[in-house]
Scaffold this motif. Sequence first.
Motif, PDB file in Angstrom:
ATOM      1  N   GLY A 188      38.012  29.260  37.458  1.00 33.66           N
ATOM      2  CA  GLY A 188      38.541  28.784  38.737  1.00 33.66           C
ATOM      3  C   GLY A 188      38.899  29.928  39.663  1.00 33.66           C
ATOM      4  N   LEU A 189      39.449  31.019  39.099  1.00 32.45           N
ATOM      5  CA  LEU A 189      39.756  32.209  39.900  1.00 32.45           C
ATOM      6  C   LEU A 189      38.477  32.758  40.528  1.00 32.45           C
ATOM      7  N   ALA A 190      37.386  32.771  39.746  1.00 28.27           N
ATOM      8  CA  ALA A 190      36.105  33.253  40.277  1.00 28.27           C
ATOM      9  C   ALA A 190      35.615  32.365  41.410  1.00 28.27           C
ATOM     10  N   ALA A 191      35.840  31.060  41.288  1.00 26.70           N
ATOM     11  CA  ALA A 191      35.403  30.132  42.338  1.00 26.70           C
ATOM     12  C   ALA A 191      36.171  30.357  43.633  1.00 26.70           C
ATOM     13  N   ARG A 192      37.408  30.863  43.525  1.00 29.27           N
ATOM     14  CA  ARG A 192      38.241  31.093  44.716  1.00 29.27           C
ATOM     15  C   ARG A 192      38.160  32.519  45.238  1.00 29.27           C
ATOM     16  N   ASN A 193      37.533  33.417  44.491  1.00 28.92           N
ATOM     17  CA  ASN A 193      37.509  34.824  44.875  1.00 28.92           C
ATOM     18  C   ASN A 193      36.081  35.356  44.759  1.00 28.92           C
ATOM     19  N   ASP A 194      35.396  35.459  45.881  1.00 30.09           N
ATOM     20  CA  ASP A 194      33.982  35.856  45.878  1.00 30.09           C
ATOM     21  C   ASP A 194      33.756  37.268  45.345  1.00 30.09           C
ATOM     22  N   VAL A 195      34.645  38.201  45.668  1.00 35.31           N
ATOM     23  CA  VAL A 195      34.463  39.586  45.217  1.00 35.31           C
ATOM     24  C   VAL A 195      34.538  39.651  43.690  1.00 35.31           C
ATOM     25  N   PHE A 196      35.559  39.004  43.125  1.00 34.59           N
ATOM     26  CA  PHE A 196      35.730  38.949  41.667  1.00 34.59           C
ATOM     27  C   PHE A 196      34.503  38.310  41.022  1.00 34.59           C
ATOM     28  N   GLU A 197      34.083  37.185  41.572  1.00 31.14           N
ATOM     29  CA  GLU A 197      32.938  36.461  41.008  1.00 31.14           C
ATOM     30  C   GLU A 197      31.651  37.268  41.140  1.00 31.14           C
ATOM     31  N   ASP A 198      31.417  37.876  42.299  1.00 28.65           N
ATOM     32  CA  ASP A 198      30.181  38.636  42.517  1.00 28.65           C
ATOM     33  C   ASP A 198      30.072  39.830  41.574  1.00 28.65           C
ATOM     34  N   CYS A 199      31.176  40.564  41.414  1.00 24.25           N
ATOM     35  CA  CYS A 199      31.165  41.748  40.539  1.00 24.25           C
ATOM     36  C   CYS A 199      30.869  41.362  39.092  1.00 24.25           C
ATOM     37  N   LEU A 200      31.569  40.349  38.604  1.00 23.21           N
ATOM     38  CA  LEU A 200      31.389  39.975  37.205  1.00 23.21           C
ATOM     39  C   LEU A 200      30.089  39.204  36.991  1.00 23.21           C
ATOM     40  N   ARG A 201      29.633  38.518  37.994  1.00 21.11           N
ATOM     41  CA  ARG A 201      28.326  37.862  37.893  1.00 21.11           C
ATOM     42  C   ARG A 201      27.238  38.928  37.759  1.00 21.11           C
ATOM     43  N   PHE A 202      27.316  39.985  38.573  1.00 18.03           N
ATOM     44  CA  PHE A 202      26.365  41.091  38.486  1.00 18.03           C
ATOM     45  C   PHE A 202      26.391  41.697  37.081  1.00 18.03           C
ATOM     46  N   PHE A 203      27.595  41.927  36.570  1.00 19.57           N
ATOM     47  CA  PHE A 203      27.726  42.526  35.239  1.00 19.57           C
ATOM     48  C   PHE A 203      27.172  41.597  34.174  1.00 19.57           C
ATOM     49  N   SER A 204      27.412  40.302  34.312  1.00 17.60           N
ATOM     50  CA  SER A 204      26.919  39.339  33.336  1.00 17.60           C
ATOM     51  C   SER A 204      25.392  39.296  33.302  1.00 17.60           C
ATOM     52  N   PHE A 231      27.823  29.961  37.802  1.00 17.94           N
ATOM     53  CA  PHE A 231      27.386  30.963  38.775  1.00 17.94           C
ATOM     54  C   PHE A 231      26.079  31.653  38.391  1.00 17.94           C
ATOM     55  N   VAL A 232      25.490  31.249  37.257  1.00 15.72           N
ATOM     56  CA  VAL A 232      24.198  31.797  36.818  1.00 15.72           C
ATOM     57  C   VAL A 232      23.322  30.628  36.380  1.00 15.72           C
ATOM     58  N   ALA A 233      22.086  30.923  36.031  1.00 14.76           N
ATOM     59  CA  ALA A 233      21.188  29.867  35.555  1.00 14.76           C
ATOM     60  C   ALA A 233      21.718  29.264  34.260  1.00 14.76           C
ATOM     61  N   ALA A 234      21.526  27.969  34.113  1.00 16.01           N
ATOM     62  CA  ALA A 234      21.960  27.277  32.892  1.00 16.01           C
ATOM     63  C   ALA A 234      21.159  27.779  31.696  1.00 16.01           C
ATOM     64  N   SER A 235      21.782  27.714  30.520  1.00 22.54           N
ATOM     65  CA  SER A 235      21.141  28.168  29.286  1.00 22.54           C
ATOM     66  C   SER A 235      20.982  26.999  28.325  1.00 22.54           C
ATOM     67  N   ARG A 289      31.161  36.521  30.969  1.00 17.68           N
ATOM     68  CA  ARG A 289      30.504  35.310  30.479  1.00 17.68           C
ATOM     69  C   ARG A 289      31.396  34.076  30.678  1.00 17.68           C
ATOM     70  N   ILE A 290      32.706  34.291  30.695  1.00 18.90           N
ATOM     71  CA  ILE A 290      33.641  33.202  30.998  1.00 18.90           C
ATOM     72  C   ILE A 290      33.653  32.956  32.508  1.00 18.90           C
ATOM     73  N   VAL A 291      33.696  34.037  33.270  1.00 12.01           N
ATOM     74  CA  VAL A 291      33.740  33.946  34.730  1.00 12.01           C
ATOM     75  C   VAL A 291      32.565  33.138  35.270  1.00 12.01           C
ATOM     76  N   VAL A 292      31.352  33.408  34.756  1.00 13.44           N
ATOM     77  CA  VAL A 292      30.166  32.742  35.309  1.00 13.44           C
ATOM     78  C   VAL A 292      29.989  31.322  34.782  1.00 13.44           C
ATOM     79  N   GLY A 293      30.842  30.896  33.859  1.00  9.22           N
ATOM     80  CA  GLY A 293      30.860  29.507  33.432  1.00  9.22           C
ATOM     81  C   GLY A 293      29.997  29.138  32.246  1.00  9.22           C
ATOM     82  N   VAL A 294      29.519  30.141  31.488  1.00  7.83           N
ATOM     83  CA  VAL A 294      28.614  29.820  30.374  1.00  7.83           C
ATOM     84  C   VAL A 294      29.272  29.853  28.996  1.00  7.83           C
TER      85      VAL A 294
END
Length: 198
Positions: free
Chosen positions: A11-27, A93-97, A139-144
């Motif tokens: 939920g924090l990632a959904a409300r904070n684009d910078v946090f989500e973008d950085c960790l999505r990139f890392f994921s 925030f990423v493709a489903a697995s 991996r938690i941030v992106v929802g998988v």
Amino acid sequence: MDYEIFEAINGLAARNDVFEDCLRFFSIYAELIFGVFLAAAFLARGRWRSLNARHGIVAAALASIVALEVAQVISGFWDRPRPYEGHLEAHLFVAASPDPSFPSDHATVAFAIAISILLRNRRLGLITLAMAMVVGLSRIVVGVHYPSDVVAGAGIGTLAALLIWSPPIRDPLRRLSQRMSVLYDRLAARLLARLAPN
């Protein structure tokens, strides 16, 4: 409790684009980031000549394979749905697995590598361990994955690294690494000789 922690982080990632973008990139690029970091660390300051560094690379690769095989067996027995499959309010925030959620393969491999390096080089190991923790969090941030998926993967990776570190395996592996190092040095010398200008 597991879902509540997931919900807070996701939920924090959904409300904070910078946090989500950085960790999505890392994921998404975790494997590439780990590979580039380990290659740079291995080649830096002559570490590629170190038998201990070469042994660490072989041990990390072997621990990763063992850990991933164990994780695959577990996921075969427990087909846990991904968070986004079981909770409509989860953000993906990423493709489903199509794979089961438990345990996290990314965390399994990241911690197998990190602990293998930590057992052989404290400074590089701590950096790699921090990277493994970020992989798990991402991996938690992106929802998988749920937090317990990541913790289980971290545990499996750690146990695999410790297994490879145990003397009955470590000592023959070190001897194998030394033999491979001799072969590597010979091949590298021949390649350099061919590439050298006449």
